[in-house]
Design an enzyme around this catalytic site. Structure first.
Site, PDB file in Angstrom:
ATOM      1  N   GLN A 102      85.403  30.232  65.241  1.00 24.50           N
ATOM      2  CA  GLN A 102      86.516  29.351  64.895  1.00 24.50           C
ATOM      3  C   GLN A 102      86.423  28.841  63.460  1.00 24.50           C
ATOM      4  OE1 GLN A 102      88.030  26.641  68.118  1.00 24.50           O
ATOM      5  NE2 GLN A 102      86.095  27.201  69.060  1.00 24.50           N
ATOM      6  N   ASP A 142      80.288  17.651  64.798  1.00 27.31           N
ATOM      7  CA  ASP A 142      81.204  18.550  65.514  1.00 27.31           C
ATOM      8  C   ASP A 142      81.770  19.569  64.518  1.00 27.31           C
ATOM      9  OD1 ASP A 142      82.646  19.623  67.595  1.00 27.31           O
ATOM     10  OD2 ASP A 142      84.024  17.944  67.850  1.00 27.31           O
ATOM     11  N   GLU A 143      82.234  20.702  65.008  1.00 31.26           N
ATOM     12  CA  GLU A 143      82.868  21.738  64.169  1.00 31.26           C
ATOM     13  C   GLU A 143      81.985  22.120  62.979  1.00 31.26           C
ATOM     14  OE1 GLU A 143      85.847  22.998  65.048  1.00 31.26           O
ATOM     15  OE2 GLU A 143      86.831  21.461  66.267  1.00 31.26           O
ATOM     16  N   LYS A 145      81.834  21.789  73.939  1.00 31.83           N
ATOM     17  CA  LYS A 145      80.969  21.360  72.843  1.00 31.83           C
ATOM     18  C   LYS A 145      81.266  19.921  72.459  1.00 31.83           C
ATOM     19  CE  LYS A 145      82.408  24.645  70.122  1.00 31.83           C
ATOM     20  NZ  LYS A 145      83.313  25.283  71.100  1.00 31.83           N
ATOM     21  N   THR A 146      82.547  19.608  72.297  1.00 32.29           N
ATOM     22  CA  THR A 146      82.916  18.248  71.924  1.00 32.29           C
ATOM     23  C   THR A 146      82.545  17.295  73.061  1.00 32.29           C
ATOM     24  OG1 THR A 146      84.688  19.123  70.547  1.00 32.29           O
ATOM     25  CG2 THR A 146      84.840  16.811  71.144  1.00 32.29           C
ATOM     26  N   ARG A 155      93.673  27.397  72.593  1.00 34.33           N
ATOM     27  CA  ARG A 155      94.135  26.014  72.804  1.00 34.33           C
ATOM     28  C   ARG A 155      94.761  25.842  74.183  1.00 34.33           C
ATOM     29  NH1 ARG A 155      90.894  24.067  70.536  1.00 34.33           N
ATOM     30  NH2 ARG A 155      90.129  26.166  70.197  1.00 34.33           N
TER      31      ARG A 155
HETATM   32  P1  ATP Z   1      86.788  23.812  71.007  1.00 35.78           P
HETATM   33  O1  ATP Z   1      85.906  24.959  70.642  1.00 35.78           O
HETATM   34  O2  ATP Z   1      88.182  24.233  71.157  1.00 35.78           O
HETATM   35  O3  ATP Z   1      86.575  22.628  70.123  1.00 35.78           O
HETATM   36  P2  ATP Z   1      85.028  22.607  72.926  1.00 35.78           P
HETATM   37  O4  ATP Z   1      83.922  23.584  73.144  1.00 35.78           O
HETATM   38  O5  ATP Z   1      84.760  21.478  72.043  1.00 35.78           O
HETATM   39  O6  ATP Z   1      86.336  23.389  72.497  1.00 35.78           O
HETATM   40  P3  ATP Z   1      85.882  20.645  74.824  1.00 35.78           P
HETATM   41  O7  ATP Z   1      87.126  20.265  74.133  1.00 35.78           O
HETATM   42  O8  ATP Z   1      84.706  19.738  74.740  1.00 35.78           O
HETATM   43  O9  ATP Z   1      85.461  22.114  74.371  1.00 35.78           O
HETATM   44  O10 ATP Z   1      86.161  20.938  76.347  1.00 35.78           O
HETATM   45  C1  ATP Z   1      87.253  21.724  76.788  1.00 35.78           C
HETATM   46  C2  ATP Z   1      87.782  21.188  78.084  1.00 35.78           C
HETATM   47  O11 ATP Z   1      86.880  21.456  79.140  1.00 35.78           O
HETATM   48  C3  ATP Z   1      87.960  19.684  78.062  1.00 35.78           C
HETATM   49  O12 ATP Z   1      89.113  19.366  78.786  1.00 35.78           O
HETATM   50  C4  ATP Z   1      86.700  19.191  78.738  1.00 35.78           C
HETATM   51  O13 ATP Z   1      86.863  17.930  79.328  1.00 35.78           O
HETATM   52  C5  ATP Z   1      86.482  20.264  79.800  1.00 35.78           C
HETATM   53  N1  ATP Z   1      85.040  20.402  80.181  1.00 35.78           N
HETATM   54  C6  ATP Z   1      84.041  20.747  79.367  1.00 35.78           C
HETATM   55  N2  ATP Z   1      82.858  20.793  80.052  1.00 35.78           N
HETATM   56  C7  ATP Z   1      83.139  20.470  81.324  1.00 35.78           C
HETATM   57  C8  ATP Z   1      82.350  20.338  82.525  1.00 35.78           C
HETATM   58  N3  ATP Z   1      81.050  20.558  82.537  1.00 35.78           N
HETATM   59  N4  ATP Z   1      83.000  19.996  83.644  1.00 35.78           N
HETATM   60  C9  ATP Z   1      84.326  19.784  83.644  1.00 35.78           C
HETATM   61  N5  ATP Z   1      85.119  19.890  82.565  1.00 35.78           N
HETATM   62  C10 ATP Z   1      84.542  20.221  81.401  1.00 35.78           C
HETATM   63 MG    MG Z   2      85.638  20.859  70.227  1.00 32.19          MG
END
Ligand code: ATP
Ligand code: MG
Length: 662
Positions: free
Chosen positions: A267, A235-236, A43-44, A621
């Site tokens: 979360q 975000d969040e 997402k981030t 995490r």
């Molecule tokens: P959280 O809910 O914990 O905030 P998030 O959904 O924001 O997590 P991110 O932190 O954006 O997730 O991504 C998690 C990990 O996965 C990061 O290391 C990111 O670079 C990797 N990632 C996300 N999407 C891809 C993709 N399409 N290809 C490769 N790596 C990815």
């Molecule tokens: Mg995130």
């Protein structure tokens, strides 16, 4: 929905670096878009690429607003955007709601009656102001009926601002025993607002509520900002409170402005600070044209960790069901659960495993130890210190720097060194009606009496403290406290009996317990902290050894921040939101510790669900390895020493983990 993709020659190959749903969310032209997806699904990353996409398609940076959970998160995201698209990222407005509010109010606060150049007051300043007002409004306080502490008054006020509820209603619901003070509190709150105004200052809550006021009441500012921002990204989103939600909807209210929010209802962990998870559920109702994207792939964790994560949250009734599939190939290694014989052994085990990881060449910055509450970190802090493994602690203040811990340590310092002016002043300043001036005078009297031979050495016979009490001029309101202090010092005299440092702490606690309970809204937690302190250093054979250990532990964190990357992270789970590490240790997973016994006793399903989400945040995490542990014998528990495993552990299917031995 999206137009032509730029080719890899343009710098970024969006379609290669994002999955289909991410790409759709990055390139969308919808006015309103929501990405709702589980942890680690990118997402981030989607928001980061969205910014890069917008910039590379002609949106100037200054027309993008990026709202994140911490300023650090915004900085990191913009750094990554910079790597993707170059310097144009610099002009983006990115940061927390508070920092963006500050930025807007700098230019427009005069419309709300402020003078140019308002200043922001922090928690300490707030407390000092509130303390002065309580002093002014409340006459003599009795020991049996003390007036609520400034901290409690501030936290009720803050919750009322952040939930947009009337403070009196909150107070009647949550603090019925304070009902009798409503009129005085009301006068104090009025004065508090007035005094902040007169001083041309805002506290953190004012930043949010003033921004909202500005946007609601000043059409010209609102439309100027609505025209300015073409894209608002959040975000969040699951942890926004009602003020923030209004602010978002107003800032993104322009007819050409788009809003994209990302979040994970599973979360949401800040309802105690006014966050409302319903905002994410209601997004599609609030914006009927909204496009909703779901990402079902997890990129962060190895499959075995992901299975634990899915199982961790499965029992929650209130959630937007989503099953995450792992994108990373599995290597079959299961997360482990270690039932430690006791809390010390748990710390030794974790430190040992960290040491092994480091020996194998892992970077300290890729390792974290997470826990429910500050005080759970004490054993591991000590064990890492002992092994000289560098760590940084992001759970707010370090244990020994917390006020209530310093208060207790002050007694021991004074006992060990009757000349310790700071310790003396620290103790007496916590008494009612003792400000800096009277604390100074009391110190002078105390010193004079000592020089007259009344207190030659720290180990004064009992009677002499009584004599000294007469020589020191103490404000009437502080006399019971003063007497309690002298009693405490008396009780601790070595000539009375040989006490270990742990017993001394317990003795101080016994004496100041009633005051803590009268002073602090979270007295229970503070008392737990102190009990923890009393059991933490049994190996210190005498008072001086104990005090120097305490001092050295506080010292380890004062290294330059630039070394942060070379350190293991110790953090509360709340502070770890949105972050990731290769190796995650979650400690103190005992029933009553996490979930916390208060939440177990309250029997409120909504609270238990939030606690479960907190566990979900913790396990998600981890990228490569996850180690869960709990102390079977808990030297910190005061309700019996046997500690069963947390329900979060016992509800995991046994085939998903292995039981570690040590
Ligand atoms: P959280 O809910 O914990 O905030 P998030 O959904 O924001 O997590 P991110 O932190 O954006 O997730 O991504 C998690 C990990 O996965 C990061 O290391 C990111 O670079 C990797 N990632 C996300 N999407 C891809 C993709 N399409 N290809 C490769 N790596 C990815
Ligand atoms: Mg995130």
């Amino acid at each position: 929905m999206h137009t032509s993709l730029p080719s890899a020659a343009d710098g970024i190959d969006f379609s290669a670096q994002l999955n289909e749903q991410q790409l759709a969310a990055v390139t969308t032209e919808a006015r309103h878009a929501l990405v709702i997806a589980g942890a680690g699904s990118g997402k981030t990353r989607t928001l980061t690429y969205r910014v890069a996409w917008l910039l590379s398609h002609g949106t100037p940076g200054w027309r993008i607003l990026l709202l994140t959970f911490t300023n650090k998160a915004a900085r990191e995201m913009l750094e990554r955007v910079q790597n993707l698209v170059g310097a144009q990222a610099g002009s983006i407005w990115g940061g927390t709601f508070h920092s963006i509010a500050n930025r807007i109010l700098r230019t427009h606060a005069e419309r709300l009656g402020y003078r140019p150049g308002f200043t922001i007051i922090d928690t300490d300043d707030q407390k000092a102001l509130m303390r002065a007002l309580v002093k002014q409004h409340v006459g003599k306080q009795t020991k049996s009926d003390p007036f609520p502490k400034p901290e409690l008054l501030l936290s009720i006020l803050s919750l009322s601002v952040n939930t947009d509820r009337d403070w009196e209603e909150l107070l009647r619901a949550d603090y019925p025993m304070l009902k009798k003070h409503v009129q005085t509190i009301s006068a104090i709150y009025d004065d508090y607002t007035k005094r902040k105004r007169e001083a041309n200052t805002m506290d953190f809550d004012d930043l949010l509520s003033n921004l909202l006021k500005l946007l609601q009441r000043h059409e010209e500012v609102r439309s100027m900002l609505q025209e300015r921002f073409l894209h608002v990204l959040v975000d969040e989103y699951q942890d926004t409170n009602v003020l923030q939600e209004h602010i978002i909807s107003l800032l993104s209210g322009g007819k050409n402005t788009s809003l994209e929010a990302v979040g994970d209802d599973a979360q949401s962990i800040y309802s105690w600070r006014g966050a409302r998870v319903d905002h994410i559920f209601e997004f599609a109702e609030q914006y009927p044209d909204a496009e909703v994207y779901k990402i079902e792939t997890n990129y962060r964790s190895l499959p075995a960790i992901l299975e634990i994560s899915n199982a961790a949250i499965a029992g929650n009734e209130r959630q937007f069901r989503k099953t995450l599939r792992a994108s990373r190939p599995g290597d079959g290694k299961l997360p482990s659960i270690y039932p430690a014989p006791d809390n010390k052994t748990e710390a030794i085990y974790v430190a040992q495993r960290i040491e092994e990881l480091l020996e194998r060449g892992e970077k300290p910055s890729e390792i974290t130890v997470l826990y429910r509450a500050h005080f759970h970190s004490l054993d591991i802090q000590m064990e890492l210190t002992r092994r000289r493994i560098p760590y940084r602690i992001t759970s707010g203040l370090r244990f020994f720097e917390q006020a209530h811990i310093k208060d207790v340590v002050a007694y021991l310092r004074l006992l060990s060194n009757a000349n310790d002016e700071t310790a003396f002043r620290r103790i007496v300043s916590s008494f009612p009606k003792v400000g800096d001036v009277s604390a100074g005078k009391m110190w002078d009297d105390w010193q004079k009496a000592r020089q007259e031979g009344m207190i030659e050495t720290p180990d004064v016979p009992k009677r002499q403290y009584a004599a000294i009490a007469k020589k020191v001029n103490v404000p009437a309101a502080a006399r019971p406290h003063w007497q309690a202090m002298l009693d405490t010092l008396d009780a601790l005299q070595p000539e009375n009996h040989e006490l270990t440092p742990a017993e001394m702490v317990a003795c101080v606690l016994q004496n100041i317990d009633p005051y803590l309970r009268a002073q602090y809204e979270n007295a229970e937690e503070r008392i737990e902290d102190i009990e923890q302190l009393s059991r933490s250093l049994p190996e210190a054979e005498n008072l001086d050894a104990f005090l120097s250990q305490v001092a050295l532990l506080s010292e380890t964190d004062r290294e330059p921040l630039t070394q942060e990357n070379d350190k293991v992270t110790l953090s509360t789970i709340h502070q770890a939101k949105g972050l990731e590490w290769n190796h995650v240790f979650i400690i103190f997973l005992g029933e009553g510790l996490f979930p916390h016994h208060r939440i177990i006793n309250n029997c409120n399903p909504a609270e238990m669900e939030e606690e479960t989400r907190l566990f979900y945040v913790a396990v998600t995490r981890a990228k490569d390895s996850l180690s869960l542990s709990y102390p079977r014998y808990n030297g910190h528990s005061y309700e019996g020493q046997f500690c069963p495993p947390s329900r979060f552990l016992t509800s995991l299917p046994p085939e998903l983990y292995e039981v570690a031995e040590y």
